[in-house]
Design a protein around this motif. Structure first.
Motif, PDB file in Angstrom:
ATOM      1  N   GLU A 380       0.817  -1.202   0.000  1.00  0.00           N
ATOM      2  CA  GLU A 380       0.000   0.000   0.000  1.00  0.00           C
ATOM      3  C   GLU A 380       0.857   1.262   0.000  1.00  0.00           C
ATOM      4  O   GLU A 380       0.501   2.274  -0.632  1.00  0.00           O
ATOM      5  CB  GLU A 380      -0.940   0.007   1.204  1.00  0.00           C
ATOM      6  N   THR A 381       1.991   1.204   0.701  1.00  0.00           N
ATOM      7  CA  THR A 381       2.896   2.358   0.758  1.00  0.00           C
ATOM      8  C   THR A 381       3.402   2.722  -0.635  1.00  0.00           C
ATOM      9  O   THR A 381       3.462   3.903  -1.005  1.00  0.00           O
ATOM     10  CB  THR A 381       4.080   2.063   1.690  1.00  0.00           C
ATOM     11  N   MET A 382       3.777   1.716  -1.422  1.00  0.00           N
ATOM     12  CA  MET A 382       4.273   1.976  -2.778  1.00  0.00           C
ATOM     13  C   MET A 382       3.187   2.632  -3.641  1.00  0.00           C
ATOM     14  O   MET A 382       3.456   3.571  -4.392  1.00  0.00           O
ATOM     15  CB  MET A 382       4.736   0.666  -3.423  1.00  0.00           C
ATOM     16  N   ILE A 383       1.955   2.141  -3.522  1.00  0.00           N
ATOM     17  CA  ILE A 383       0.865   2.702  -4.325  1.00  0.00           C
ATOM     18  C   ILE A 383       0.552   4.136  -3.905  1.00  0.00           C
ATOM     19  O   ILE A 383       0.376   5.026  -4.741  1.00  0.00           O
ATOM     20  CB  ILE A 383      -0.393   1.812  -4.227  1.00  0.00           C
ATOM     21  N   ASP A 384       0.488   4.384  -2.590  1.00  0.00           N
ATOM     22  CA  ASP A 384       0.233   5.739  -2.096  1.00  0.00           C
ATOM     23  C   ASP A 384       1.330   6.701  -2.533  1.00  0.00           C
ATOM     24  O   ASP A 384       1.073   7.881  -2.802  1.00  0.00           O
ATOM     25  CB  ASP A 384       0.138   5.732  -0.569  1.00  0.00           C
ATOM     26  N   PHE A 385       2.547   6.202  -2.609  1.00  0.00           N
ATOM     27  CA  PHE A 385       3.717   7.009  -2.942  1.00  0.00           C
ATOM     28  C   PHE A 385       3.618   7.617  -4.342  1.00  0.00           C
ATOM     29  O   PHE A 385       3.961   8.777  -4.561  1.00  0.00           O
ATOM     30  CB  PHE A 385       4.953   6.114  -2.811  1.00  0.00           C
ATOM     31  N   PHE A 386       3.100   6.855  -5.306  1.00  0.00           N
ATOM     32  CA  PHE A 386       3.136   7.363  -6.685  1.00  0.00           C
ATOM     33  C   PHE A 386       1.778   7.734  -7.273  1.00  0.00           C
ATOM     34  O   PHE A 386       1.708   8.225  -8.398  1.00  0.00           O
ATOM     35  CB  PHE A 386       3.838   6.366  -7.621  1.00  0.00           C
ATOM     36  N   SER A 387       0.677   7.559  -6.536  1.00  0.00           N
ATOM     37  CA  SER A 387      -0.651   7.778  -7.116  1.00  0.00           C
ATOM     38  C   SER A 387      -0.870   9.216  -7.569  1.00  0.00           C
ATOM     39  O   SER A 387      -1.360   9.467  -8.683  1.00  0.00           O
ATOM     40  CB  SER A 387      -1.741   7.370  -6.125  1.00  0.00           C
ATOM     41  N   ALA A 388      -0.560  10.201  -6.714  1.00  0.00           N
ATOM     42  CA  ALA A 388      -0.808  11.604  -7.072  1.00  0.00           C
ATOM     43  C   ALA A 388       0.049  12.022  -8.260  1.00  0.00           C
ATOM     44  O   ALA A 388      -0.436  12.677  -9.197  1.00  0.00           O
ATOM     45  CB  ALA A 388      -0.536  12.510  -5.878  1.00  0.00           C
ATOM     46  N   THR A 389       1.319  11.648  -8.232  1.00  0.00           N
ATOM     47  CA  THR A 389       2.221  12.004  -9.324  1.00  0.00           C
ATOM     48  C   THR A 389       1.745  11.410 -10.635  1.00  0.00           C
ATOM     49  O   THR A 389       1.691  12.097 -11.669  1.00  0.00           O
ATOM     50  CB  THR A 389       3.644  11.510  -9.010  1.00  0.00           C
ATOM     51  N   VAL A 444       1.031  12.743   2.897  1.00  0.00           N
ATOM     52  CA  VAL A 444       2.485  12.651   3.095  1.00  0.00           C
ATOM     53  C   VAL A 444       3.173  11.857   1.984  1.00  0.00           C
ATOM     54  O   VAL A 444       4.122  12.349   1.366  1.00  0.00           O
ATOM     55  CB  VAL A 444       2.816  12.065   4.479  1.00  0.00           C
ATOM     56  N   PRO A 445       2.735  10.621   1.682  1.00  0.00           N
ATOM     57  CA  PRO A 445       3.394   9.904   0.575  1.00  0.00           C
ATOM     58  C   PRO A 445       3.249  10.625  -0.766  1.00  0.00           C
ATOM     59  O   PRO A 445       4.154  10.573  -1.599  1.00  0.00           O
ATOM     60  CB  PRO A 445       2.709   8.539   0.556  1.00  0.00           C
ATOM     61  N   SER A 446       2.126  11.319  -0.973  1.00  0.00           N
ATOM     62  CA  SER A 446       1.935  12.075  -2.222  1.00  0.00           C
ATOM     63  C   SER A 446       2.952  13.201  -2.332  1.00  0.00           C
ATOM     64  O   SER A 446       3.537  13.428  -3.399  1.00  0.00           O
ATOM     65  CB  SER A 446       0.521  12.650  -2.292  1.00  0.00           C
ATOM     66  N   ILE A 447       3.173  13.920  -1.222  1.00  0.00           N
ATOM     67  CA  ILE A 447       4.132  15.032  -1.225  1.00  0.00           C
ATOM     68  C   ILE A 447       5.548  14.521  -1.453  1.00  0.00           C
ATOM     69  O   ILE A 447       6.351  15.143  -2.165  1.00  0.00           O
ATOM     70  CB  ILE A 447       4.041  15.816   0.097  1.00  0.00           C
ATOM     71  N   ILE A 448       5.872  13.369  -0.879  1.00  0.00           N
ATOM     72  CA  ILE A 448       7.206  12.795  -1.103  1.00  0.00           C
ATOM     73  C   ILE A 448       7.398  12.475  -2.583  1.00  0.00           C
ATOM     74  O   ILE A 448       8.438  12.781  -3.180  1.00  0.00           O
ATOM     75  CB  ILE A 448       7.402  11.524  -0.246  1.00  0.00           C
ATOM     76  N   GLY A 449       6.379  11.872  -3.193  1.00  0.00           N
ATOM     77  CA  GLY A 449       6.465  11.553  -4.621  1.00  0.00           C
ATOM     78  C   GLY A 449       6.576  12.791  -5.482  1.00  0.00           C
ATOM     79  O   GLY A 449       7.383  12.852  -6.419  1.00  0.00           O
ATOM     80  N   LEU A 450       5.793  13.820  -5.156  1.00  0.00           N
ATOM     81  CA  LEU A 450       5.846  15.066  -5.928  1.00  0.00           C
ATOM     82  C   LEU A 450       7.181  15.783  -5.710  1.00  0.00           C
ATOM     83  O   LEU A 450       7.714  16.408  -6.635  1.00  0.00           O
ATOM     84  CB  LEU A 450       4.683  15.976  -5.516  1.00  0.00           C
ATOM     85  N   GLY A 451       7.716  15.674  -4.501  1.00  0.00           N
ATOM     86  CA  GLY A 451       9.018  16.287  -4.237  1.00  0.00           C
ATOM     87  C   GLY A 451      10.133  15.645  -5.049  1.00  0.00           C
ATOM     88  O   GLY A 451      11.004  16.337  -5.604  1.00  0.00           O
ATOM     89  N   LEU A 452      10.112  14.319  -5.139  1.00  0.00           N
ATOM     90  CA  LEU A 452      11.103  13.627  -5.975  1.00  0.00           C
ATOM     91  C   LEU A 452      10.956  14.027  -7.434  1.00  0.00           C
ATOM     92  O   LEU A 452      11.947  14.188  -8.151  1.00  0.00           O
ATOM     93  CB  LEU A 452      10.938  12.114  -5.828  1.00  0.00           C
ATOM     94  N   THR A 453       9.718  14.194  -7.868  1.00  0.00           N
ATOM     95  CA  THR A 453       9.473  14.632  -9.250  1.00  0.00           C
ATOM     96  C   THR A 453      10.063  16.008  -9.491  1.00  0.00           C
ATOM     97  O   THR A 453      10.667  16.270 -10.539  1.00  0.00           O
ATOM     98  CB  THR A 453       7.963  14.653  -9.536  1.00  0.00           C
ATOM     99  N   ALA A 454       9.906  16.910  -8.520  1.00  0.00           N
ATOM    100  CA  ALA A 454      10.399  18.281  -8.667  1.00  0.00           C
ATOM    101  C   ALA A 454      11.918  18.337  -8.807  1.00  0.00           C
ATOM    102  O   ALA A 454      12.450  19.255  -9.448  1.00  0.00           O
ATOM    103  CB  ALA A 454       9.957  19.124  -7.469  1.00  0.00           C
ATOM    104  N   THR A 455      12.626  17.352  -8.268  1.00  0.00           N
ATOM    105  CA  THR A 455      14.082  17.352  -8.427  1.00  0.00           C
ATOM    106  C   THR A 455      14.477  17.215  -9.893  1.00  0.00           C
ATOM    107  O   THR A 455      15.584  17.588 -10.280  1.00  0.00           O
ATOM    108  CB  THR A 455      14.728  16.206  -7.621  1.00  0.00           C
ATOM    109  N   GLY A 456      13.560  16.691 -10.707  1.00  0.00           N
ATOM    110  CA  GLY A 456      13.841  16.575 -12.130  1.00  0.00           C
ATOM    111  C   GLY A 456      14.036  17.921 -12.797  1.00  0.00           C
ATOM    112  O   GLY A 456      14.809  18.040 -13.762  1.00  0.00           O
ATOM    113  N   ALA A 457      13.343  18.959 -12.297  1.00  0.00           N
ATOM    114  CA  ALA A 457      13.496  20.296 -12.879  1.00  0.00           C
ATOM    115  C   ALA A 457      14.927  20.796 -12.695  1.00  0.00           C
ATOM    116  O   ALA A 457      15.490  21.442 -13.585  1.00  0.00           O
ATOM    117  CB  ALA A 457      12.495  21.260 -12.242  1.00  0.00           C
TER     118      ALA A 457
END
Length: 476
Positions: A380-389, A444-457
Motif C-alpha cells: 500500500e505504501t508503494m501505491i500511495d507514494f506514486f498515485s498523485a504524481t 504525506v506519501p503524495s508530497i514525497i512523490g511530488l518532491g522527488l518529481t520536482a528534483t527533475g526540474a
C-alpha cells in the motif's frame, strides 16, 4: 559485448509521426496483446480487493469502485489508441507529451516515472510475488517467511528478469505469450472452481452489507481512496505503446492490442471479484491480503491454496517481466533525445535492446525495494507514494490529444478517438476528482512523490540548459 549508441533523434519534429526506428520490429499483434494482458494482470486482482473492501465496507461500493476503474480504463484506451496510431514511437506517453507541451514536460514525466511511479510499480509487484511465496510456504510449513527472505526473493526476481530482457525483444515476446496464457488460465480457474464449489459458497455475501451505514463526505473520500488500488489493478494497459518501435504494423496493431487486451482483462476481473464474494464474506475479504489463496483454501482445502499461490506467483512474475521490458524503452528514448542519462541511450549491438537502461532501472527499483520492505504495509505504501504524481501526468497525457489536434491538424490519424471530446471530458473529470481525494487521504506519501518529481526540474536545468548554453558559446 559492448553497447553501441543509437542514433539521436533528428531535430525534425515530424520524425515523431514516422515509423523509422533503429530497433527490430519482431513483435506481432499476439505479442502486443500479451504485453497488455501481462501488464494489467499482475498483483492487483489478487491483492487490492482487501484494501478496497476495507475502505468502502459494503458490496455496492466495492462493485462501484471496480466499475469506475474499468470505465476510466476504457476512456483512457480510446484516447491512447489515437495517439499511438498517430505516433508509433517507443516511450509512448513520453513522446506524446514531448510533441504536445515540449521536451521539459515530457522529460519531467519520464523522470517521475523512473524515480517515483514506474520503478515503484516494479517493486510493488515483485513484493507480491515474494508475499505469495510466503503464503504458500505457510500452507506447507505453518510459518511465514521473514522480511529479509521476502526482500531477497523480490530482489532476485527483479534482477533475473532484467537479465532475461537483455537477450532480445523476440525472446521477451515469447515469454510474454507464455505468461499471458498462464495468467488467463489462473484467473479463469479461480472463477470456475469458486462458482462450482456450492457447498462453501454463499450468495448472501453479495448483499451483506449491500450499502454503507451512512452516506456523506467520508463515503466519497473512502471511494476515492479505494480507487487508488483499483486504478493500480487496471494500470499497465498502455504498456504496448512503450515498445511501439518494436511492433509490426504499429498503426494497426497498437490500437487493436489495447482494445482486445483491456476487454479480455475486464471480463476476468469481473468474474474474479464475483468469485471472491461468493466464497468469502466482505469482512473477511477486507482482512485477506492474499484473497485468492483464501478463496481457494476455502473451496478446495490447503491443496487449493498452495496451487493458487503458485499460480499467482507465476502471474506476478510475468507482470514484473513485462514492466521491465516496457519501461526501459522510455528511459532509452529520453536519453536518445539528450535529456536523460547518456549511458541509457545505448543499444546492444546484436540484440538492439536498451541494456544500460534495463540495468539502471533495476538499480533504482532495488533502492525502492529497501525502503518498501522497511514499511509496515509495503504494498500500500508503494501505491500511495506514486498515485498523485501518476495522476497529474496522466491528465497531461490525456489532454495532449486536444493539443495535438490543434498543433498538427493534418497529421495522419489512422484511428480517431470515439466520442471525442466527451470521452476526454469524462476521464478528466474523474481524474481531477481522484487527484483531490488522493492528496487528502494520502498527503504525506503524495508530497514525497511530488518532491522527488520536482528534483527533475533541477536536473533538466543543469543537463539541458547548461548544455545548450555551452553549445551556443562554442558556436560563437
Amino acid at each position: 559485448m559492448s553497447d553501441t549508441k543509437t542514433t539521436r533523434t533528428p531535430a525534425d519534429p515530424m520524425r515523431s509521426f514516422s515509423e523509422d526506428t533503429d530497433m527490430k520490429r519482431d513483435l506481432g499483434l499476439l505479442e502486443a496483446v500479451s504485453i497488455v494482458v501481462n501488464r494489467i494482470i499482475g498483483s492487483g486482482i489478487f491483492r487490492t480487493p482487501a484494501p478496497i473492501m476495507a475502505a468502502v465496507a459494503s458490496t455496492s461500493l466495492f462493485g462501484l469502485v471496480w466499475a469506475l476503474g474499468g470505465i476510466v480504463t476504457i476512456f483512457g484506451a480510446v484516447i491512447y489508441a489515437e495517439l499511438a496510431a498517430m505516433m508509433p514511437r517507443s516511450g509512448g506517453p513520453y513522446e506524446y507529451l514531448k510533441m504536445s507541451y515540449g521536451p521539459f514536460w515530457a522529460f519531467l514525466r519520464g523522470w517521475a516515472m523512473f524515480f517515483v511511479s514506474e520503478t515503484a510499480s516494479i517493486t510493488a509487484v515483485a513484493l507480491i510475488f515474494a508475499e505469495y511465496l510466503s503464503a504458500a510456504w505457510f500452507l506447507v510449513n505453518g510459518v511465514h517467511l521473514d522480511k529479509m527472505v521476502i526482500f531477497g526473493v523480490a530482489f532476485g526476481t527483479i534482477w533475473l528478469l532484467t537479465a532475461i530482457n537483455m537477450w532480445g525483444v523476440q525472446f521477451s515476446g515469447w515469454v510474454q505469450n507464455i505468461f499471458s496464457f498462464v495468467k488467463i488460465a489462473a484467473v479463469g480457474s479461480i472463477i470456475g472452481i469458486a462458482f462450482t464449489s456450492w457447498s462453501t459458497g454463499n450468495w448472501a455475501n453479495f448483499i451483506t452489507p449491500l450499502f454503507p451505514e451512512s452516506f456523506g463526505g467520508t463515503t466519497i473520500l473512502a471511494v476515492g481512496a479505494a480507487l487508488r488500488y483499483a486504478f493500480f489493478a487496471f494500470s499497465g494497459w498502455e504498456g504496448a505503446t512503450y515498445i511501439a518501435e518494436e511492433v509490426k504494423n504499429p498503426r494497426r496493431n497498437l490500437p487493436l492490442s489495447l482494445f482486445i487486451g483491456i476487454g479480455g482483462v475486464m471480463l476476468l476481473y469481473l468474474g474474479a471479484n464475483a468469485a471472491y464474494l461468493f466464497q468469502l464474506p466482505p469482512e473477511r475479504i477486507a482482512e485477506a491480503p492474499w484473497v485468492a489463496t483464501e478463496v481457494m483454501t476455502v473451496a478446495m482445502g490447503a491443496t487449493g491454496g498452495i496451487l493458487i499461490s503458485v499460480a499467482v506467483m507465476i502471474n506476478t512474475f510475468g507482470n514484473v517481466n513485462t514492466q521491465i521490458l516496457c519501461k526501459a524503452r522510455t528511459w532509452q528514448a529520453m536519453a536518445r533525445d539528450g535529456v536523460f542519462f547518456d549511458w541509457f541511450a545505448k543499444l546492444h549491438p546484436t540484440y538492439r535492446t536498451p541494456n544500460n537502461a534495463l540495468i539502471g532501472q533495476a538499480g533504482w527499483a532495488t533502492v525502492l525495494l529497501v525502503f518498501a520492505v522497511l514499511a509496515d504495509n509495503s504494498y500500500e505504501t508503494m501505491i500511495d507514494f506514486f498515485s498523485a504524481t501518476s495522476t497529474i501526468f496522466n491528465i497531461l497525457v490525456f489532454t495532449s490529444i486536444w493539443v495535438l489536434r490543434r498543433k498538427y491538424p493534418d497529421a495522419h490519424r489512422p484511428y480517431r478517438a470515439w466520442l471525442y471530446p466527451w470521452s476526454l471530458v469524462g476521464i478528466l473529470a474523474i481524474y481531477f476528482a481522484f487527484l483531490v481525494i488522493t492528496l487528502i487521504t494520502a498527503f504525506v506519501p503524495s508530497i514525497i512523490g511530488l518532491g522527488l518529481t520536482a528534483t527533475g526540474a533541477v536536473y533538466y536545468f543543469f543537463k539541458v540548459g547548461f548544455g545548450r548554453r555551452a553549445a551556443g558559446a562554442s558556436a560563437d
